[in-house]
Design a protein around this motif. Sequence first.
Motif, short mmCIF file in Angstrom:
data_model
loop_
_atom_site.label_atom_id
_atom_site.label_comp_id
_atom_site.label_asym_id
_atom_site.label_seq_id
_atom_site.Cartn_x
_atom_site.Cartn_y
_atom_site.Cartn_z
N GLY A 138 -21.75 4.67 31.81
CA GLY A 138 -22.48 3.75 32.67
C GLY A 138 -21.64 2.55 33.07
N VAL A 139 -20.91 2.00 32.09
CA VAL A 139 -20.04 0.86 32.38
C VAL A 139 -18.91 1.27 33.32
CG1 VAL A 139 -18.42 -0.80 31.37
CG2 VAL A 139 -20.58 -0.31 30.22
N GLY A 140 -18.33 2.45 33.07
CA GLY A 140 -17.22 2.93 33.89
C GLY A 140 -17.65 3.22 35.31
N LEU A 141 -18.84 3.81 35.50
CA LEU A 141 -19.32 4.09 36.84
C LEU A 141 -19.54 2.79 37.62
CD1 LEU A 141 -20.33 6.12 38.94
CD2 LEU A 141 -22.60 5.97 37.91
N SER A 142 -20.10 1.79 36.96
CA SER A 142 -20.28 0.49 37.62
C SER A 142 -18.93 -0.11 38.01
CB SER A 142 -21.02 -0.48 36.69
OG SER A 142 -22.29 0.03 36.34
N GLY A 143 -17.95 0.00 37.11
CA GLY A 143 -16.62 -0.51 37.41
C GLY A 143 -15.97 0.23 38.56
N ALA B 45 -29.57 1.03 43.97
CA ALA B 45 -30.30 2.24 43.58
C ALA B 45 -29.47 3.11 42.64
CB ALA B 45 -30.69 3.03 44.82
N VAL B 46 -28.16 3.21 42.92
CA VAL B 46 -27.30 4.01 42.06
C VAL B 46 -27.21 3.41 40.66
CG1 VAL B 46 -24.88 4.64 41.66
CG2 VAL B 46 -25.92 5.05 43.89
N VAL B 47 -27.09 2.08 40.58
CA VAL B 47 -27.03 1.42 39.27
C VAL B 47 -28.33 1.66 38.49
CG1 VAL B 47 -26.89 -0.80 38.09
CG2 VAL B 47 -25.38 -0.32 40.02
N VAL B 48 -29.47 1.51 39.18
CA VAL B 48 -30.77 1.72 38.53
C VAL B 48 -30.90 3.16 38.05
CG1 VAL B 48 -33.26 1.78 38.89
CG2 VAL B 48 -31.93 -0.14 39.78
N THR C 118 -28.52 5.20 37.34
CA THR C 118 -27.60 5.43 36.22
C THR C 118 -28.22 4.98 34.91
OG1 THR C 118 -25.67 5.14 37.66
CG2 THR C 118 -25.33 4.87 35.30
N VAL C 119 -28.84 3.80 34.91
CA VAL C 119 -29.50 3.30 33.70
C VAL C 119 -30.62 4.23 33.27
CG1 VAL C 119 -30.87 1.42 32.74
CG2 VAL C 119 -28.89 0.90 34.19
N VAL C 120 -31.45 4.66 34.24
CA VAL C 120 -32.55 5.58 33.94
C VAL C 120 -32.01 6.91 33.42
CG1 VAL C 120 -34.46 6.89 34.94
CG2 VAL C 120 -34.12 4.50 35.59
N GLY C 121 -30.95 7.40 34.07
CA GLY C 121 -30.37 8.68 33.65
C GLY C 121 -29.82 8.61 32.24
N VAL C 122 -29.13 7.53 31.91
CA VAL C 122 -28.60 7.36 30.55
C VAL C 122 -29.74 7.33 29.54
CG1 VAL C 122 -27.44 5.75 29.00
CG2 VAL C 122 -26.45 6.24 31.24
N ALA C 123 -30.82 6.62 29.87
CA ALA C 123 -31.97 6.55 28.96
C ALA C 123 -32.59 7.93 28.74
CB ALA C 123 -33.02 5.58 29.52
#
Length: 240
Positions: free
Chosen positions: A82-87, A112-115, A117-122
């Motif tokens: 998640g951190v790497g995708l944001s970076g 939307a992509v960041v949100v 990603t967070v939902v997907g990780v959860a």
Amino acid sequence: MKIDTHTPHVEPDWAEAFLLELRLRGVGGRAIGAALAEVEAHCDESGESAREAFGEPVAYAVELAPERAAIRDWRAELLPSGVGLSGMLLTLAALGALRVGTRVEVTTGVVAVVVLTVVGVALVVSCADRLLRAVVRHWWVAALGALAPIGVFVAILLLGRQPLFTLSASGSLAAGVVLLAASTAMALRVTGLNDPVVGPEEAGGAGTVADDAMMRGLERLTPWLLPLLTVVMALPLLLL
């Protein structure tokens, strides 16, 4: 995905299910190897199948480890992604803005992509056990899991171009590089915590999960995957 446990007298599907359940219950690699070697020795001497002698693999694993010895913290392994995708997104956006001399536009698509990603990780964390079982039994689950989000994210970024606010291009580039470096450092730390499944020395290799050059190479490459993808995707922005 096939797992070679060096237990020729044990049904492969039984050994894989047994190993996976013990892994999910936090049992250490050497303890798993010893359990597999014990099953192999019994089946070799008695002529019985593992299912006949020990029952269903998951039930036998639960019998050996009734309580999860150490619940694996999947967040520690998924957080770097998640951190790497944001970076990566921030770095690419900053390079594009620097190339044309503008500020970085944060669009609805990026948010939307960041949100997502967070939902997907959860979701992955909450369903980790079931996902791991599916990946072991069907390799294509892992392939779809890796490729599908990329296609979805690209579509969202292309459709969601409405700007919300802007950021400094140079500051965004610095922040993106820091996030990529942080994700790589976290991923390297997780990789260094691997606990291979190794059988007892007296078992002659039984219970030791085979390791090959390709798997070792992929393991070493994985922490650097997002930075490498960022470089590859950034080349057109820098060269054109």
